[in-house]
Enzyme design. Structure first.
Site, short mmCIF file in Angstrom:
data_model
loop_
_atom_site.label_atom_id
_atom_site.label_comp_id
_atom_site.label_asym_id
_atom_site.label_seq_id
_atom_site.Cartn_x
_atom_site.Cartn_y
_atom_site.Cartn_z
N ASP B 293 0.89 -1.26 0.06
CA ASP B 293 0.19 0.04 0.01
C ASP B 293 0.76 1.18 0.00
OD1 ASP B 293 -2.13 1.78 0.25
OD2 ASP B 293 -2.76 1.52 2.28
N GLU B 327 -2.93 9.95 -0.53
CA GLU B 327 -4.07 9.40 -0.82
C GLU B 327 -4.34 9.14 0.80
OE1 GLU B 327 -6.82 5.66 -0.63
OE2 GLU B 327 -4.72 5.88 0.31
#
Lengths: 468, 468
Positions: B293, B327
């Site tokens: 991630d 993000e």
């Protein structure tokens, strides 16, 4: 002295007393009482309740710590609550070491934190930590062959990965780097040693474990990198650049403290002086809650003895559960037990320790007087019914009973599936959720069968043959 | 304006140009160039090399941090080194928060350390920490219904376990507790909130992730317990005793900083203004190295574009790889991209983001003008050959492109197997060793097929239908 056979022989059982023999394994008939005990132990949640209680109510319990003291009190209370008729503790002097912080980071050519832990017994880094280049070796053997000029004033990184194996065979070849790395690195003038964790996982939790110094070599700090961080450091080093680390460790010795072997017994109704000894160790490392190492063992042997008493009544020989102090720091509890009980070691019919996590048992190895192996066939038959095959007659018995065979004490090793044990061993991840209650109950059944058969059958496997 | 079809239609391909059509999937013939690209992308280690480089050379890169700055520089250099003909960055104001230490321990009725982490954006505890009783709820919904007298001045523990699922469907029902827990607990007068980690593992690493406050409710510290520690705390609370915790967290806001969306392009040879946008996010949480991630996504989209250029030459439409800033803290990079490019969003032929780890892709969902889905059949056929089935036409496209469909931008979701993603998501354990190079290459192949087909076939799927 050999006790008379309390137990009907196999031939007797199969020819005359069929009602006492319920099921058959591949090779043998299983006596009814063993079958009943096995069924009951497989269903009993006692072992799980014990390890849950220990991990939730006590948790980490490194030798000599406050947690260790709480564990001793917990064990006495637990034995009493479970109805052991004799509960006592025997003092053991234990080394008390604390981990402190252990930080490492790469500071050049990149900047990254590395997850490390101190090896058990390591000294601290100098005040302010160490900043120096790291050099990588693929094993302790490679380090031993290194040129001192390549190592001097640097941090040695021993980067050997442990292989996964059911029996844990990957441990031995790698753990030598953990125990001897600081000595060999210091001989070459290194400032510190970091090993790749002795573990089969890819977690970022590093694996601790005891390490050794030599009196004639400087003591340097020794730590373990998590496997994920060892991968990362390896990638940096393989790219060919010099890599500089900053390492700070604040491990500390607190001197020797008194801890205890805690012992619970169900006294034998016919031969109270003859002892069936099943054990585990009460201490744990400090980062996890010691669920697998060795809360599981504590649960298994405590549960097994209790299931026997609850279902079958008082045993004929004494069943003694020994929860040893300070296994992790040099088996000092077991050494003390052996010293203290030396005169009566001959009374131990058999000894066995559970100290390999909570995986299912797949094999029983023995160290019995050779002509006695045959007499244990009903036990082997009962064990076979729960997935445990008979193995060889050269057992070691587990770490805390490993010094007994030289006194003629027979031992048994109930081999557990250790495929995943070393994913968690000696890490913060050694917690209750890693214990499978079903596999734990199978262990409980195997120890119950062993202890009950040895306490009630009259079979006497003494003396153990000279060790292999 | 719809571009002319560059690509031979399926009928044309199968009837007249068999040499251009090598393999067949269940439903369709796969054009030879797609088959060749797919084969090459499956073999290419580019995606893996990119995520390895990012995790080894940069590592953690929380928005606005030094690591984030290094990541931006790394991305520009990487794009240039890989031959992207246009490399630039666009400033994004990002929130910069640091975690600090996060310690928790049970102090009564037992004494145990608990492994926690701060939730992203949490405030610190008061100086010296908090010591107070903990009360458990099985969900945010239960907390909302609680009596304030039961909660006031206590620590709320939301103990809801996430369920494992290939598509990650267990995330939504549980993550609401992470994002809203502090608001709801504070409304009832709680001093802090701790949630069971939103993760499917049994590790002692807690899972972080962004949380929210409300301006009209007091800000209280919010953390996550590892799943293993949540089990432990749950066991203590289920035993019926009052449990007191000591919690200290030193999280801190550092104000807003400038980071960047970093963009690399292979400019279209025929329609340079028409954009095929594939993206991932460059920032990560701070504890792992951001491998899954979203290093994996960075590797996949960067690798896919590069494989296309290396094998097939310059695309006809522009392939734009966007590595979004921040993000994790509110999609601020994506929001800024959308604002800045609002006038030209109509030029985006399709957008897709890779941000769900490194598991194999098993399905393609689209959000295409309905009558255009049929034109993408050669793409679906090629994807089917690498295990990717055609799904529905209601795709979301991934977090950083999720705001584009309302401007008529078609999006694609390539659904990855997330069975194990949430074992590591937002933890220190999100490291390179969790990336399977083979699965990553399959992702690279799928994105390469998507980007190449959309850039070179002339198929135009605009405008996206109104979102479902």
């Amino acid at each position: 002295m050999k006790a008379a056979l309390f137990y009907p022989s196999l031939a007797f059982c199969s020819a005359l007393l069929l009602s006492a023999c319920t099921s058959t394994s591949q090779n043998n008939t299983v006596p009814a009482d063993l079958a009943r005990l096995s069924d009951s132990a497989l269903k009993s949640e006692l072992a799980y309740d014990v390890v849950k209680s220990l991990t939730v109510e006590v948790g980490p319990r490194i030798a000599g710590s406050e947690g260790d003291k709480r564990a001793v009190a917990w064990a006495e209370e637990k034995f009493k609550a479970l109805g052991f008729d004799k509960v006592y503790k025997e003092p053991v002097r234990v080394r008390n070491w604390s981990r402190g912080i252990a930080d490492a980071k790469v500071i050049a050519p990149y900047q990254q934190k590395l997850f490390i832990t101190a090896l058990g017994g390591s000294v601290a880094t100098p005040e302010g930590g160490l900043i120096t280049q790291v050099v990588m070796f693929d094993s302790l053997a490679s380090l031993k062959q290194a040129d001192g000029a390549h190592v001097r004033d640097k941090i040695v990184f021993i980067n050997q990965r442990m292989q996964r194996d059911r029996a844990g065979k990957g441990y031995g070849p790698v753990v030598i780097g953990r125990s001897q790395g600081a000595i060999e690195a210091a001989k070459l003038g290194a400032k510190a040693v970091l090993i790749r964790s002795v573990g089969t996982d890819n977690s970022r939790f590093a694996h601790t474990g005891v390490m050794q110094y030599s009196d004639d070599v400087e003591k340097i700090p020794a730590g373990a990198l998590s496997n994920a961080d060892a991968d990362n450091l390896q990638a940096m080093l393989n790219a060919g650049k010099d890599v500089t680390l900053a390492v700070e460790m604040r491990a500390k010795e607190h001197g020797w403290q008194t801890s205890y072997n805690v012992i619970g017994e169900f006294t034998g109704s016919e031969s109270p002086d003859e002892i069936v000894l099943i054990g585990a160790h009460l201490d744990s490392w400090d980062e996890g809650t010691g669920a697998l190492d060795d809360g599981a063992g504590v649960g298994i042997v405590t549960g097994a003895a209790t299931v026997i008493k609850n279902l079958m009544g008082q045993p004929k020989r004494t069943i003694r559960v020994v929860l040893y102090a300070s296994e992790e720091f040099g088996l000092t509890g077991a050494q003390e037990y052996t010293r203290k009980h030396k005169a009566e070691l001959g009374n131990i019919i058999v000894a066995a320790e559970s100290d390999f996590g909570a995986g299912e048992i797949y094999q029983i190895d023995t160290l019995f007087a050779p002509d006695a192996v045959e007499q244990a066939k009903p036990l082997f038959a009962a064990l076979e019914n729960i997935g445990v095959k008979q193995g060889h007659n050269q057992a070691g018995g587990g770490p805390d009973v490993s010094m007994l065979p030289k006194y003629g004490v027979p031992v048994v090793s109930l081999l557990q599936d250790g495929t995943y044990y070393f994913d968690y061993h000696h890490t913060a991840n050694d917690t209750l959720d890693k214990v499978d209650p079903k596999a734990l109950a199978q262990n409980q059944a195997a120890y119950a069968l062993l202890a009950y058969f040895m306490a009630n059958s009259g079979v006497d496997t003494r003396p153990a043959p000279a060790s292999h």
